[in-house]
Each structure stands twice: as structure tokens, then as C-alpha cells.
Design an enzyme around this catalytic site. Structure first.
Site, PDB file in Angstrom:
ATOM      1  N   ASP A 128       0.865  -1.182   0.000  1.00 50.00           N
ATOM      2  CA  ASP A 128       0.000   0.000   0.000  1.00 50.00           C
ATOM      3  C   ASP A 128       0.907   1.239   0.000  1.00 50.00           C
ATOM      4  OD1 ASP A 128      -2.023   1.842   0.302  1.00 50.00           O
ATOM      5  OD2 ASP A 128      -2.640   1.172   2.293  1.00 50.00           O
ATOM      6  N   GLU A 182      -1.103  10.280  -0.085  1.00 44.80           N
ATOM      7  CA  GLU A 182      -2.448   9.685  -0.148  1.00 44.80           C
ATOM      8  C   GLU A 182      -2.931   9.282   1.235  1.00 44.80           C
ATOM      9  OE1 GLU A 182      -5.391   6.299  -0.564  1.00 44.80           O
ATOM     10  OE2 GLU A 182      -3.466   6.402   0.473  1.00 44.80           O
ATOM     11  N   HIS A 223      -1.553  -1.915   6.154  1.00 42.93           N
ATOM     12  CA  HIS A 223      -1.301  -0.997   7.269  1.00 42.93           C
ATOM     13  C   HIS A 223      -0.663  -1.725   8.449  1.00 42.93           C
ATOM     14  CE1 HIS A 223      -3.657   2.815   6.052  1.00 42.93           C
ATOM     15  NE2 HIS A 223      -3.377   2.094   4.965  1.00 42.93           N
TER      16      HIS A 223
END
Length: 361
Positions: free
Chosen positions: A182, A214, A325
Site C-alpha cells: 500500500d 495519499e 497498514h
């Protein structure tokens, strides 16, 4: 680990690179090196998002394919008298995936290794052991004996802190384990789309973009989209995998290896019906597997792209990824390759008339 081919080497270089929101230069340099051979022009916006332009039909529609450069990480906020480093999270973290994890502090004098620490269980009460440790109570141990020594190491407030993890192929070599999927996988998709369009006819101008920041509000997508003024936008990112224990189909039902995800809805946008239907039709024509997904919380760069200027018909195409995450995630190589194929075949259809039809869909 098996010998890396050209694609895996690119994925390793992208994921091993360090770049949290606000300090994406190292990642941008890697992406620039890989995408430049396939672009007619490469430049940045004023905040540092990378934009690679490839012209098929100069007067055709402008198509934006955007992955974000940044990964979730931390920032040094203070150093205590004993040399322990305290930090601010930059991007969304869950406290239970953080303790005892190795990190790298990016100082102006070079990288400094540390580990996220807390009290050992031996000195906690039985009740305290049952509770997760609050992020505010965590610290980073860099082996310094004092604030003075920590500063001598080069550590200072504002320094970026990046999770440490090396790219690894699992025993099933299609399964890839790394930090920062990510969203380095989105950057890889943008690179590979331009690569596969090299020498191909396409009735448009394609922009492969690596956006900044982002994870803290889709910020680089705003600035880069203002600069490009695209006619159609694709946000390429990771999505939620639902194929691990404890996740019900109501939470997420996508599986690794079953194709890229077409995001119907997330907290940042409702997918554009016309773009979505064209992509689905293209997938079916070319026997490209795909999955539908919806994400109640969180969003992608498409959330900013589609609201720029007079509006940009947009769709998020994502790669199902486990354990996002955190320090390490897992995704499937086939999903990456099918996402690229799907976007390339869709781009070949996006002439001026088709884009006009999409808007009116």
C-alpha cells in the site's frame, strides 16, 4: 528465495524503498527510473507527485492511472533524556501490529535502526496484560544512552520513521510478502501499463502517476489531477482481502489470485457507472478475471481525482492484499498482472467518442 525476474526486481525495489507521506523522494526516484524508458515526458507537480506522459493520439482524451508513492509510517516528535524516541503516526495504524517491530529512522546523516518498545509483560498487572498498549505510550529504542547521544546519531524531530521489512517470495512463488504494498503495487501497475503500451496504438494520452500523501488525505491526487486535467481516471491501489481466518464475507469477500478488484463504493467515492461498465465489458471480452468489492471505510486517490475541475469519471481498481497498514502484507502476482492487462485493454478503447458516451452513461 528464487532468483528474481525483471518484474520481481521492480517490485522489490519499489517496496524496499522508504517513503512516508511528506518524504516520498526515495520512492519517487525508484519509480522514475523504471517508468522513464516508456514515457515521452516525465515531470512533477509542485508537491512532488511524479507524472509520466505517453502520447498515443495527441488530440485524444487524457487518461490518468495513479498509484500513490507513500506508505504508512511515523515521524519523530521528541527525544527524552534517556535517548528514547517518541513519534507521531503518519497514516492509519492499529496499535496491536506495532509493538516489537523494527523501524528505520531516516536522518540527514543516514539511516538509524530502532525497535518499537513498551513495558515487558513481567511487570504488568494481570489486568494490564489484557489491554492493548496505546500508541501514545510506545517509544522507539535506538540504543542511545541519552538525548545527546541520540542527537549525535543524527535523530531529530521531523525525521521520517519507516517500517522495516524485506521483499520475500513465499514458497508458493506467486505469493509475495513485503512492506508498503500500500501502495507500491499501484506504482508498479502505472509503470507496467506504460511499458505494455510502448509501441502500441492507443487513441489517447496516458499519464502514469505516483502521487504523494495519499495516506493523509489523498493530497497528491488533488494537485497532480489539477495539473493533468484528465478525462478519465483510474486509482490503482490495494484492497481488502477476505480470505484469512476471522473475516466474514460481509466484511470482505475478495480472495488472492482471483483477479483485480473493481471498487463499487468506498468512503471517498461512488464508482462511475460508465467507466465501470466499460471495464467489466473489457474484462469479459478478454477473459480477465475480476472481483467486485466495496469498502465502507477508507478510500483511494480516485476520491480526489473524480472531484477535480468539472469532474473526472473514475474507477478504483485494486489488488486484494492481506495485512495492509502493518509491517508486511501479502498479495498475488496474478492479480497484479491481470490488473495491468485489464487497464491496458480498456485504455485501447478510450477514444473521444467512447469517453463522451461514458460521461452520458
Amino acid at each position: 528465495m528464487a532468483k528474481l525476474d525483471e518484474t520481481l526486481t521492480m517490485l522489490k525495489d519499489l517496496t524496499d524503498a522508504k517513503g512516508i507521506p511528506g518524504n516520498e523522494k526515495e520512492v519517487r526516484d525508484v519509480m522514475e527510473g523504471y517508468i522513464t524508458p516508456y514515457a515521452d515526458e516525465v515531470f512533477t507537480d509542485n508537491l512532488g507527485s511524479l507524472i509520466a506522459k505517453k502520447t498515443g493520439e495527441a488530440n485524444g482524451p487524457k487518461i490518468m492511472v495513479a498509484g500513490h508513492l507513500d506508505e504508512v509510517g511515523f515521524m519523530v516528535t521528541r527525544i527524552d533524556d534517556n535517548g528514547f524516541v517518541y513519534f507521531q503516526t503518519v497514516g492509519g495504524w492499529w496499535s496491536q501490529v506495532m509493538l516489537a517491530q523494527r523501524v528505520t529512522i531516516m536522518t540527514s546523516d543516514g539511516d538509524v535502526t530502532g525497535v518499537i518498545g513498551s513495558k515487558p509483560p513481567h511487570i504488568l498487572s494481570a489486568e494490564a496484560r489484557k489491554k492493548p498498549v496505546d500508541i501514545k505510550d510506545m517509544f522507539i529504542d535506538i540504543g542511545a544512552s541519552s538525548k545527546k547521544e541520540a542527537k549525535e546519531f543524527g535523530v531529530k524531530p521531523g525525521d521520517s520513521i519507516v517500517p522495516y521489512f524485506e521483499f520475500t517470495q513465499l514458497k508458493n512463488e506467486k505469493m509475495l510478502l513485503a512492506k508498503a504494498w500500500d501502495n507500491r503495487i499501484g506504482c508498479a501497475i502505472a509503470i507496467e501499463v506504460l511499458k505494455q503500451l510502448k509501441g502500441e496504438d492507443h487513441p489517447n494520452v496516458v499519464y502514469g502517476v505516483g502521487t504523494i500523501q495519499e495516506e493523509v488525505g489523498l493530497r497528491g491526487a488533488k494537485t497532480s489531477t489539477h495539473m493533468i486535467e484528465p478525462d478519465v481516471g483510474f486509482g490503482v491501489d490495494v484492497g481488502i482481502a477476505g480470505d484469512t481466518p476471522g473475516i466474514s464475507d460481509n466484511d470482505a469477500d475478495s480472495k488472492l489470485g482471483k483477479g483485480p478488484q473493481l471498487i463499487l463504493y468506498d468512503a471517498s467515492m461512488v464508482s462511475h457507472k460508465g467507466v465501470r461498465e466499460l471495464v467489466v465489458k473489457t474484462a469479459e471480452e478478454h477473459d480477465i478475471p475480476f472481483q467486485y468489492a466495496a469498502i465502507a471505510g477508507g478510500g483511494t486517490d480516485s476520491g480526489s481525482i473524480h472531484l477535480t475541475a468539472n469532474g473526472v469519471p473514475s474507477l478504483s481498481i485494486t489488488i486484494a492484499t492481506r495485512y495492509i497498514h502493518s509491517h508486511a502484507g501479502i498479495l498475488h502476482r496474478d492479480d497484479f498482472e491481470n490488473a495491468v492487462k485489464l487497464i491496458v485493454e480498456t485504455i485501447k478503447k478510450l477514444d473521444a467518442d467512447t469517453v463522451k458516451d461514458i460521461i452520458l452513461a
